[in-house]
Design a protein around this motif. Structure first.
Motif, PDB file in Angstrom:
ATOM      1  N   ALA A  89      -4.104  20.203  -9.871  1.00  0.00           N
ATOM      2  CA  ALA A  89      -3.381  21.482  -9.820  1.00  0.00           C
ATOM      3  C   ALA A  89      -1.878  21.251  -9.890  1.00  0.00           C
ATOM      4  O   ALA A  89      -1.163  21.978 -10.596  1.00  0.00           O
ATOM      5  N   ASP A  90      -1.397  20.259  -9.175  1.00  0.00           N
ATOM      6  CA  ASP A  90       0.042  19.957  -9.209  1.00  0.00           C
ATOM      7  C   ASP A  90       0.476  19.574 -10.624  1.00  0.00           C
ATOM      8  O   ASP A  90       1.567  19.959 -11.080  1.00  0.00           O
ATOM      9  N   ALA A 146       3.220  21.706 -13.145  1.00  0.00           N
ATOM     10  CA  ALA A 146       4.542  21.118 -13.315  1.00  0.00           C
ATOM     11  C   ALA A 146       5.350  21.952 -14.303  1.00  0.00           C
ATOM     12  O   ALA A 146       4.812  22.510 -15.259  1.00  0.00           O
ATOM     13  N   ALA A 147       6.655  22.030 -14.071  1.00  0.00           N
ATOM     14  CA  ALA A 147       7.513  22.905 -14.881  1.00  0.00           C
ATOM     15  C   ALA A 147       7.498  22.538 -16.356  1.00  0.00           C
ATOM     16  O   ALA A 147       7.672  23.408 -17.224  1.00  0.00           O
ATOM     17  N   ASP A 148       7.286  21.270 -16.681  1.00  0.00           N
ATOM     18  CA  ASP A 148       7.347  20.835 -18.077  1.00  0.00           C
ATOM     19  C   ASP A 148       5.968  20.700 -18.717  1.00  0.00           C
ATOM     20  O   ASP A 148       5.839  20.154 -19.816  1.00  0.00           O
ATOM     21  N   TYR A 149       4.916  21.195 -18.065  1.00  0.00           N
ATOM     22  CA  TYR A 149       3.574  21.043 -18.622  1.00  0.00           C
ATOM     23  C   TYR A 149       3.354  22.020 -19.773  1.00  0.00           C
ATOM     24  O   TYR A 149       3.587  23.220 -19.636  1.00  0.00           O
ATOM     25  N   ALA A 186      -3.789  16.332 -24.548  1.00  0.00           N
ATOM     26  CA  ALA A 186      -2.625  15.681 -23.945  1.00  0.00           C
ATOM     27  C   ALA A 186      -1.469  16.642 -23.815  1.00  0.00           C
ATOM     28  O   ALA A 186      -1.343  17.593 -24.559  1.00  0.00           O
ATOM     29  N   THR A 187      -0.610  16.373 -22.840  1.00  0.00           N
ATOM     30  CA  THR A 187       0.593  17.169 -22.716  1.00  0.00           C
ATOM     31  C   THR A 187       1.559  16.786 -23.807  1.00  0.00           C
ATOM     32  O   THR A 187       1.542  15.682 -24.306  1.00  0.00           O
ATOM     33  N   ALA A 188       2.429  17.732 -24.137  1.00  0.00           N
ATOM     34  CA  ALA A 188       3.413  17.474 -25.185  1.00  0.00           C
ATOM     35  C   ALA A 188       4.582  18.392 -24.985  1.00  0.00           C
ATOM     36  O   ALA A 188       4.499  19.375 -24.267  1.00  0.00           O
ATOM     37  N   THR A 189       5.689  18.071 -25.623  1.00  0.00           N
ATOM     38  CA  THR A 189       6.866  18.909 -25.490  1.00  0.00           C
ATOM     39  C   THR A 189       6.954  19.947 -26.581  1.00  0.00           C
ATOM     40  O   THR A 189       7.736  20.883 -26.479  1.00  0.00           O
TER      41      THR A 189
END
Length: 393
Positions: free
Chosen positions: A263-264, A268-271, A8-11
């Motif tokens: 791909a988008d 993404a800048a925050d990925y 998963a994505t995370a910050t």
């Protein structure tokens, strides 16, 4: 069946402490003379093929007419040790890495798509060095490198999918069949990433058996069935009806569009990814092998399951190597066991072929051979399942 989303994505920052440590890109060279890289439209010229361990600076100049990227890859040609991207025409940028002794590859990617050009061997000699910066610096740089690996695999997938679809829509079915398994390898290496984006994995990679009644079946396996049509006995007793030209266009164009959405998402800048997501990704990829590839259920029409097996194993290796150094400090015996069992399974699978030369089809395996492969997967899965708990515990 598909595993649940594990990457998963995370910050939070992630860790990918590979065989070489990477430090953030610098805007100027270090005290050591820089290794120059000239990225042109059709080559990637590096001024040296060897260096001594420690801080290395690659000064990358774009002499072409497209935005370019430069990568330093690990010895498997997959793991990204360092990369510099978005180098515009006529622009120079530096890549600074803490390089440990070992074998590497250099490659440029004009247009920032595809698998790159001018790939060449690069070796580092000398003694192992302590990584520069504190742990958080290493974590931050490593996270960026793992995201770069994901982006690279997806970028190759975008190009490969378009080539595959072009052949399929042109009616060149033999060419499309030849491209099918190798193109999918880029997806299979980072499959948990797609699973983390909700509906993308179902749209791109669901098998017919995964689709709920009333839902639309699209993606690779819908096209697979059309390219490798089953006999009636293998199709519920019903003679398979080939897709019409319009239906081919619909499924092909949707596969291209959904792949671009992936791909988008990763661009993404925050990925980013979290540290536990990297290790869970390694675990999840082995679960993919156990639940689909080793049973022959993933590629039920083409029987190219061993191609997927290899790609899943490569992706798991990349993710594992990303956290290996951290885990080794906490549990060196666990790392020794995982290393040995990775090597054993890789050797066993290599006995059946390779992505470059092809594998035997799943239907050509004997029950004893399937069991031996399954036992190898189980042997690796057991210690690998301890990875995340050891990492974050």
């Amino acid at each position: 069946m598909k595993t649940k989303s594990l990457l998963a994505t995370a910050t939070a920052a992630a860790a990918l402490l590979a065989l070489s440590g990477c430090v953030p890109n610098a805007s100027s060279s270090s005290d050591t003379a820089a290794i120059t890289v000239d990225s042109t439209a059709d080559d990637c010229v590096v001024s040296a093929s060897t260096a001594t361990s420690g801080t290395l600076t690659f000064s990358v100049t774009n002499s072409g007419d497209q935005v370019t990227e430069f990568y330093l890859l690990a010895d498997d040609g997959l793991r990204i040790v360092g990369e510099v991207e978005n180098v515009g025409p006529g622009i120079s940028r530096d890549l600074v890495v803490q390089a440990q002794p070992g074998d590497y590859f250099t490659v440029c990617k004009p247009g920032m798509v595809g698998d790159g050009i001018g790939k060449a061997a690069f070796s580092v000699t000398g003694d192992r060095v302590e990584l520069a910066g504190d742990l958080q610096d290493q974590v931050d740089a490593a996270a960026a490198n793992y995201v770069a690996y994901i982006k690279d695999q997806v970028a190759q997938l975008v190009v490969g999918t378009q080539t595959f679809v072009d052949a399929y829509l042109a009616g060149n079915d033999d060419e499309a069949r030849a491209l099918y398994a190798t193109t999918r390898a880029n997806y299979e290496r980072i499959e948990p990433v797609a699973e983390s984006f909700g509906d993308l994995d179902p749209a791109i990679d669901f098998r017919e058996a995964d689709v709920a009644e009333g839902d639309e079946w699209t993606g690779w396996h819908r096209i697979e069935k059309d390219l490798f049509p089953p006999a009636a006995a293998d199709n519920g007793g019903v003679e398979y009806t080939p897709l019409t030209s319009d239906e081919r266009s619909y499924y092909a164009e949707k596969l291209v569009a959904d792949t671009q959405l992936l791909a988008d998402a990763v661009n993404a800048a925050d990925y980013t990814v979290s540290i536990d997501a990297i290790s869970n990704g390694a675990i999840g990829l082995l679960e993919e092998v156990a639940s689909g590839k080793i049973t022959g259920e993933e590629e039920i029409w083409s029987h190219t399951d061993l191609w997927d097996f290899q790609a899943n194993l490569e992706g798991a290796r990349v993710a594992y190597e990303g956290v290996r150094d951290i885990v080794e400090e906490k549990d060196p015996e666990l790392v020794t066991t995982i290393d040995e069992r990775f090597a054993s399974l890789e050797t066993l699978l290599a006995g059946y072929g390779s992505l470059d030369d092809g594998f035997v089809y799943y239907t050509d395996l004997t029950p004893d051979e399937v069991k031996e492969l399954a036992d190898g997967v189980s042997a690796l899965s057991e210690p690998l399942s301890q990875l995340t708990a050891t990492l974050v515990g």
